[in-house]
Enzyme design. Structure first.
Site, mmCIF file in Angstrom:
data_model
loop_
_atom_site.group_PDB
_atom_site.id
_atom_site.type_symbol
_atom_site.label_atom_id
_atom_site.label_comp_id
_atom_site.label_asym_id
_atom_site.label_seq_id
_atom_site.Cartn_x
_atom_site.Cartn_y
_atom_site.Cartn_z
ATOM 1 N N ASN A 12 0.871 -1.180 0.000
ATOM 2 C CA ASN A 12 0.000 0.000 0.000
ATOM 3 C C ASN A 12 0.905 1.226 0.000
ATOM 4 O OD1 ASN A 12 -1.798 2.062 0.438
ATOM 5 N ND2 ASN A 12 -2.345 1.444 2.530
ATOM 6 N N LYS A 14 0.076 4.189 -0.178
ATOM 7 C CA LYS A 14 -0.584 5.378 0.393
ATOM 8 C C LYS A 14 -0.366 6.557 -0.568
ATOM 9 C CE LYS A 14 0.043 3.296 4.860
ATOM 10 N NZ LYS A 14 0.202 3.431 6.300
ATOM 11 N N HIS A 90 -9.435 1.564 5.293
ATOM 12 C CA HIS A 90 -8.116 1.761 5.925
ATOM 13 C C HIS A 90 -8.264 2.783 7.059
ATOM 14 C CE1 HIS A 90 -3.939 2.778 6.554
ATOM 15 N NE2 HIS A 90 -3.624 1.662 5.929
ATOM 16 N N GLU A 92 -6.527 5.166 7.915
ATOM 17 C CA GLU A 92 -6.257 6.559 7.533
ATOM 18 C C GLU A 92 -7.471 7.191 6.866
ATOM 19 O OE1 GLU A 92 -2.618 5.652 5.480
ATOM 20 O OE2 GLU A 92 -1.716 5.152 7.415
ATOM 21 N N GLU A 162 -4.890 -4.307 11.071
ATOM 22 C CA GLU A 162 -3.835 -3.301 11.165
ATOM 23 C C GLU A 162 -4.037 -2.470 12.436
ATOM 24 O OE1 GLU A 162 -2.134 -2.371 6.983
ATOM 25 O OE2 GLU A 162 -3.767 -1.003 7.361
ATOM 26 N N GLY A 168 3.110 2.752 10.688
ATOM 27 C CA GLY A 168 4.059 3.834 10.423
ATOM 28 C C GLY A 168 4.839 4.271 11.656
ATOM 29 N N SER A 206 3.930 -1.717 10.282
ATOM 30 C CA SER A 206 5.392 -1.765 10.422
ATOM 31 C C SER A 206 5.995 -3.131 10.065
ATOM 32 C CB SER A 206 5.818 -1.333 11.832
ATOM 33 O OG SER A 206 5.443 0.016 12.063
HETATM 34 P P1 13P Z 1 3.354 0.676 7.566
HETATM 35 O O1 13P Z 1 3.825 -0.651 7.007
HETATM 36 O O2 13P Z 1 4.074 1.839 6.978
HETATM 37 O O3 13P Z 1 3.310 0.669 9.055
HETATM 38 O O4 13P Z 1 1.833 0.841 7.073
HETATM 39 C C1 13P Z 1 0.937 -0.188 7.272
HETATM 40 C C2 13P Z 1 -0.306 0.129 6.529
HETATM 41 O O5 13P Z 1 -1.075 0.991 6.949
HETATM 42 C C3 13P Z 1 -0.585 -0.608 5.303
HETATM 43 O O6 13P Z 1 -1.887 -0.384 4.852
#
Ligand code: 13P
Length: 245
Positions: A12, A14, A90, A92, A162, A168, A206
Protein backbone atom coordinates in the site's frame (compact mmCIF):
# COMPACT_ATOMS: atom_id res chain seq x y z
CA UNK A 1 3.49 -20.04 5.69
CA UNK A 2 1.86 -22.18 8.32
CA UNK A 3 -1.38 -23.04 6.49
CA UNK A 4 -2.85 -23.93 3.09
CA UNK A 5 -4.43 -20.58 2.25
CA UNK A 6 -2.57 -18.85 -0.60
CA UNK A 7 -0.57 -16.00 0.92
CA UNK A 8 -0.90 -12.40 -0.20
CA UNK A 9 1.71 -9.70 0.06
CA UNK A 10 0.02 -6.39 -0.73
CA UNK A 11 1.92 -3.13 -0.93
CA UNK A 12 0.00 0.00 0.00
CA UNK A 13 1.91 3.00 -1.27
CA UNK A 14 -0.58 5.38 0.39
CA UNK A 15 0.00 8.92 -1.00
CA UNK A 16 3.65 8.22 -1.81
CA UNK A 17 5.78 7.27 -4.77
CA UNK A 18 6.29 8.63 -8.27
CA UNK A 19 6.04 7.44 -11.85
CA UNK A 20 9.80 6.89 -11.78
CA UNK A 21 9.50 4.58 -8.77
CA UNK A 22 6.59 2.78 -10.38
CA UNK A 23 8.73 2.06 -13.45
CA UNK A 24 11.18 0.13 -11.25
CA UNK A 25 8.37 -1.95 -9.74
CA UNK A 26 6.89 -2.70 -13.19
CA UNK A 27 10.30 -3.92 -14.32
CA UNK A 28 11.31 -5.88 -11.23
CA UNK A 29 8.28 -7.40 -9.50
CA UNK A 30 7.25 -10.68 -11.10
CA UNK A 31 4.26 -12.92 -10.58
CA UNK A 32 4.45 -16.21 -8.68
CA UNK A 33 2.42 -19.39 -8.34
CA UNK A 34 3.11 -19.52 -4.63
CA UNK A 35 1.54 -16.26 -3.56
CA UNK A 36 -0.36 -13.25 -4.77
CA UNK A 37 1.65 -10.05 -4.96
CA UNK A 38 -0.62 -7.01 -5.01
CA UNK A 39 0.43 -3.40 -5.55
CA UNK A 40 -2.00 -0.69 -4.41
CA UNK A 41 -0.74 2.57 -5.91
CA UNK A 42 -2.32 6.03 -5.71
CA UNK A 43 -5.22 6.32 -8.16
CA UNK A 44 -3.45 8.69 -10.64
CA UNK A 45 -0.88 5.92 -11.18
CA UNK A 46 -3.29 3.03 -11.67
CA UNK A 47 -3.38 3.32 -15.42
CA UNK A 48 0.41 3.17 -15.75
CA UNK A 49 0.68 0.53 -13.00
CA UNK A 50 -1.50 -1.86 -15.03
CA UNK A 51 1.56 -2.84 -17.09
CA UNK A 52 3.16 -4.76 -14.20
CA UNK A 53 3.08 -8.50 -13.51
CA UNK A 54 1.77 -8.06 -9.96
CA UNK A 55 -1.95 -7.89 -9.26
CA UNK A 56 -3.24 -4.34 -9.37
CA UNK A 57 -4.96 -2.90 -6.31
CA UNK A 58 -6.63 0.42 -5.49
CA UNK A 59 -6.58 2.17 -2.11
CA UNK A 60 -10.24 3.18 -1.93
CA UNK A 61 -13.40 3.58 -4.00
CA UNK A 62 -16.75 5.31 -3.76
CA UNK A 63 -19.68 3.51 -2.16
CA UNK A 64 -21.77 4.79 -5.09
CA UNK A 65 -21.69 3.19 -8.51
CA UNK A 66 -21.68 6.50 -10.44
CA UNK A 67 -23.13 10.00 -10.30
CA UNK A 68 -22.54 13.45 -8.84
CA UNK A 69 -19.65 12.65 -6.47
CA UNK A 70 -16.85 15.00 -7.49
CA UNK A 71 -13.39 13.66 -6.78
CA UNK A 72 -14.52 10.12 -6.06
CA UNK A 73 -13.68 7.01 -8.06
CA UNK A 74 -16.24 4.42 -9.15
CA UNK A 75 -15.34 0.79 -8.80
CA UNK A 76 -16.37 0.20 -12.45
CA UNK A 77 -13.60 2.64 -13.46
CA UNK A 78 -11.07 0.75 -11.35
CA UNK A 79 -12.18 -2.45 -13.02
CA UNK A 80 -11.65 -0.93 -16.47
CA UNK A 81 -8.03 -0.29 -15.49
CA UNK A 82 -7.48 -3.91 -14.49
CA UNK A 83 -7.79 -3.45 -10.73
CA UNK A 84 -8.63 -6.69 -8.88
CA UNK A 85 -8.28 -5.71 -5.21
CA UNK A 86 -9.59 -2.59 -3.46
CA UNK A 87 -8.49 -1.58 0.04
CA UNK A 88 -11.59 -0.57 1.98
CA UNK A 89 -11.80 1.04 5.41
CA UNK A 90 -8.12 1.76 5.92
CA UNK A 91 -7.67 3.48 9.29
CA UNK A 92 -6.26 6.56 7.53
CA UNK A 93 -9.49 6.93 5.57
CA UNK A 94 -11.56 6.27 8.69
CA UNK A 95 -9.59 9.08 10.39
CA UNK A 96 -9.03 11.58 7.56
CA UNK A 97 -12.47 11.21 6.00
CA UNK A 98 -14.59 10.15 8.95
CA UNK A 99 -15.47 6.86 7.32
CA UNK A 100 -17.91 5.00 9.56
CA UNK A 101 -18.29 1.24 9.90
CA UNK A 102 -21.52 1.54 7.90
CA UNK A 103 -19.90 3.45 5.03
CA UNK A 104 -17.08 0.93 4.95
CA UNK A 105 -19.64 -1.89 4.80
CA UNK A 106 -21.39 -0.18 1.87
CA UNK A 107 -18.06 0.11 0.07
CA UNK A 108 -17.37 -3.59 0.60
CA UNK A 109 -20.75 -4.36 -0.97
CA UNK A 110 -20.03 -2.06 -3.92
CA UNK A 111 -16.68 -3.75 -4.55
CA UNK A 112 -18.24 -7.22 -4.32
CA UNK A 113 -21.07 -6.21 -6.68
CA UNK A 114 -18.44 -5.30 -9.29
CA UNK A 115 -16.79 -8.72 -8.92
CA UNK A 116 -13.61 -7.31 -7.35
CA UNK A 117 -12.10 -8.30 -4.00
CA UNK A 118 -12.14 -5.92 -1.05
CA UNK A 119 -9.19 -5.85 1.34
CA UNK A 120 -11.22 -4.91 4.40
CA UNK A 121 -9.10 -3.18 7.05
CA UNK A 122 -9.78 -3.30 10.76
CA UNK A 123 -7.73 -2.47 13.83
CA UNK A 124 -7.80 -0.59 17.09
CA UNK A 125 -6.23 2.71 18.20
CA UNK A 126 -3.71 2.80 21.05
CA UNK A 127 -6.19 3.82 23.75
CA UNK A 128 -8.41 0.82 22.96
CA UNK A 129 -5.38 -1.50 23.04
CA UNK A 130 -4.41 -0.11 26.44
CA UNK A 131 -7.96 -0.41 27.72
CA UNK A 132 -7.92 -4.08 26.70
CA UNK A 133 -11.12 -3.97 24.62
CA UNK A 134 -9.40 -4.36 21.26
CA UNK A 135 -11.06 -7.66 20.34
CA UNK A 136 -14.55 -6.23 20.85
CA UNK A 137 -13.54 -3.15 18.84
CA UNK A 138 -12.30 -5.18 15.87
CA UNK A 139 -15.29 -7.51 16.00
CA UNK A 140 -17.66 -4.54 15.83
CA UNK A 141 -15.88 -3.28 12.70
CA UNK A 142 -16.26 -6.68 11.02
CA UNK A 143 -19.80 -7.33 12.25
CA UNK A 144 -20.93 -4.06 10.62
CA UNK A 145 -19.87 -5.53 7.28
CA UNK A 146 -21.61 -8.83 7.98
CA UNK A 147 -24.81 -6.95 8.84
CA UNK A 148 -24.83 -5.06 5.54
CA UNK A 149 -23.38 -7.69 3.19
CA UNK A 150 -24.45 -10.95 4.80
CA UNK A 151 -22.06 -13.78 5.69
CA UNK A 152 -21.32 -14.57 2.03
CA UNK A 153 -18.93 -11.61 1.95
CA UNK A 154 -16.41 -14.02 3.47
CA UNK A 155 -16.20 -15.97 0.21
CA UNK A 156 -14.59 -13.08 -1.60
CA UNK A 157 -13.07 -10.71 0.92
CA UNK A 158 -9.56 -10.43 2.30
CA UNK A 159 -9.29 -9.02 5.83
CA UNK A 160 -6.34 -6.95 7.01
CA UNK A 161 -5.78 -6.53 10.73
CA UNK A 162 -3.83 -3.30 11.17
CA UNK A 163 -3.54 -2.06 14.75
CA UNK A 164 -3.33 1.72 14.39
CA UNK A 165 -0.61 2.01 17.02
CA UNK A 166 1.63 -0.13 14.81
CA UNK A 167 1.10 1.76 11.55
CA UNK A 168 4.06 3.83 10.42
CA UNK A 169 5.40 3.88 13.97
CA UNK A 170 8.06 1.19 13.68
CA UNK A 171 6.27 -0.44 16.61
CA UNK A 172 5.11 -3.79 15.20
CA UNK A 173 2.70 -5.99 17.07
CA UNK A 174 4.67 -9.00 18.26
CA UNK A 175 3.92 -12.20 16.33
CA UNK A 176 2.03 -13.44 19.42
CA UNK A 177 -0.02 -10.25 19.73
CA UNK A 178 -0.90 -10.37 16.04
CA UNK A 179 -1.71 -14.11 16.10
CA UNK A 180 -3.96 -13.63 19.14
CA UNK A 181 -6.16 -11.19 17.22
CA UNK A 182 -6.00 -13.15 13.95
CA UNK A 183 -7.12 -16.29 15.76
CA UNK A 184 -9.93 -14.36 17.40
CA UNK A 185 -11.02 -12.94 14.02
CA UNK A 186 -10.83 -16.38 12.39
CA UNK A 187 -12.92 -18.06 15.08
CA UNK A 188 -15.61 -15.41 14.71
CA UNK A 189 -15.63 -15.64 10.91
CA UNK A 190 -15.95 -19.42 11.12
CA UNK A 191 -18.80 -19.09 13.64
CA UNK A 192 -20.61 -16.94 11.02
CA UNK A 193 -19.84 -19.22 8.09
CA UNK A 194 -17.56 -22.20 7.46
CA UNK A 195 -16.10 -20.21 4.51
CA UNK A 196 -14.25 -18.14 7.12
CA UNK A 197 -11.74 -20.99 7.32
CA UNK A 198 -10.49 -19.97 3.86
CA UNK A 199 -10.66 -16.19 4.27
CA UNK A 200 -7.19 -14.70 4.07
CA UNK A 201 -6.33 -12.49 7.05
CA UNK A 202 -3.33 -10.21 6.48
CA UNK A 203 -1.36 -8.40 9.16
CA UNK A 204 -0.35 -4.77 8.61
CA UNK A 205 1.63 -2.33 10.74
CA UNK A 206 5.39 -1.77 10.42
CA UNK A 207 6.01 -5.05 8.60
CA UNK A 208 9.54 -4.99 7.21
CA UNK A 209 12.20 -7.24 5.72
CA UNK A 210 13.41 -8.16 9.22
CA UNK A 211 10.17 -9.07 10.99
CA UNK A 212 8.07 -10.56 8.17
CA UNK A 213 9.30 -14.12 8.64
CA UNK A 214 8.16 -14.44 12.25
CA UNK A 215 4.83 -12.76 11.56
CA UNK A 216 4.09 -14.90 8.49
CA UNK A 217 4.95 -18.07 10.45
CA UNK A 218 1.85 -17.60 12.62
CA UNK A 219 -1.00 -20.02 11.97
CA UNK A 220 -3.67 -17.42 11.18
CA UNK A 221 -1.53 -14.84 9.41
CA UNK A 222 -1.88 -15.26 5.65
CA UNK A 223 0.43 -12.49 4.50
CA UNK A 224 0.83 -8.78 4.95
CA UNK A 225 -0.43 -5.35 3.98
CA UNK A 226 2.78 -3.39 3.73
CA UNK A 227 3.07 0.41 3.88
CA UNK A 228 6.52 2.01 4.16
CA UNK A 229 8.49 -1.09 3.19
CA UNK A 230 6.48 -1.46 -0.03
CA UNK A 231 8.12 1.70 -1.36
CA UNK A 232 11.57 0.14 -1.24
CA UNK A 233 11.96 -2.48 -3.93
CA UNK A 234 14.67 -4.41 -2.06
CA UNK A 235 12.63 -4.64 1.16
CA UNK A 236 9.40 -5.44 -0.65
CA UNK A 237 11.17 -8.21 -2.57
CA UNK A 238 12.50 -9.74 0.66
CA UNK A 239 8.99 -9.68 2.14
CA UNK A 240 7.55 -11.33 -1.00
CA UNK A 241 10.22 -14.04 -0.88
CA UNK A 242 9.54 -14.60 2.81
CA UNK A 243 5.87 -15.29 2.08
CA UNK A 244 6.83 -17.96 -0.46
CA UNK A 245 8.52 -20.12 2.19
P1 13P B 1 3.35 0.68 7.57
O1 13P B 1 3.83 -0.65 7.01
O2 13P B 1 4.07 1.84 6.98
O3 13P B 1 3.31 0.67 9.06
O4 13P B 1 1.83 0.84 7.07
C1 13P B 1 0.94 -0.19 7.27
C2 13P B 1 -0.31 0.13 6.53
O5 13P B 1 -1.08 0.99 6.95
C3 13P B 1 -0.58 -0.61 5.30
O6 13P B 1 -1.89 -0.38 4.85
Amino acid sequence: MANTRKPIVAGNWKMNGSLALLKTFIEEIGSSEQLETVLCVPSPYLSAAGRGEYILGAQDCSSFESGAHTGDTAVSMLKELGVEYVIVGHSERRQDHNESNELVANKVQTVLNAGLTPILCCGEPLEIREKGTFKEYVLEQLAAVKNVCGVSFLDNTVIAYEPIWAIGTGKTASPEQAQEVHEFIRSNLVSWNEAGQNTRILYGGSVNAGNAEQLFAQKDIDGGLIGGASLKIEDFTVIINTAKQ
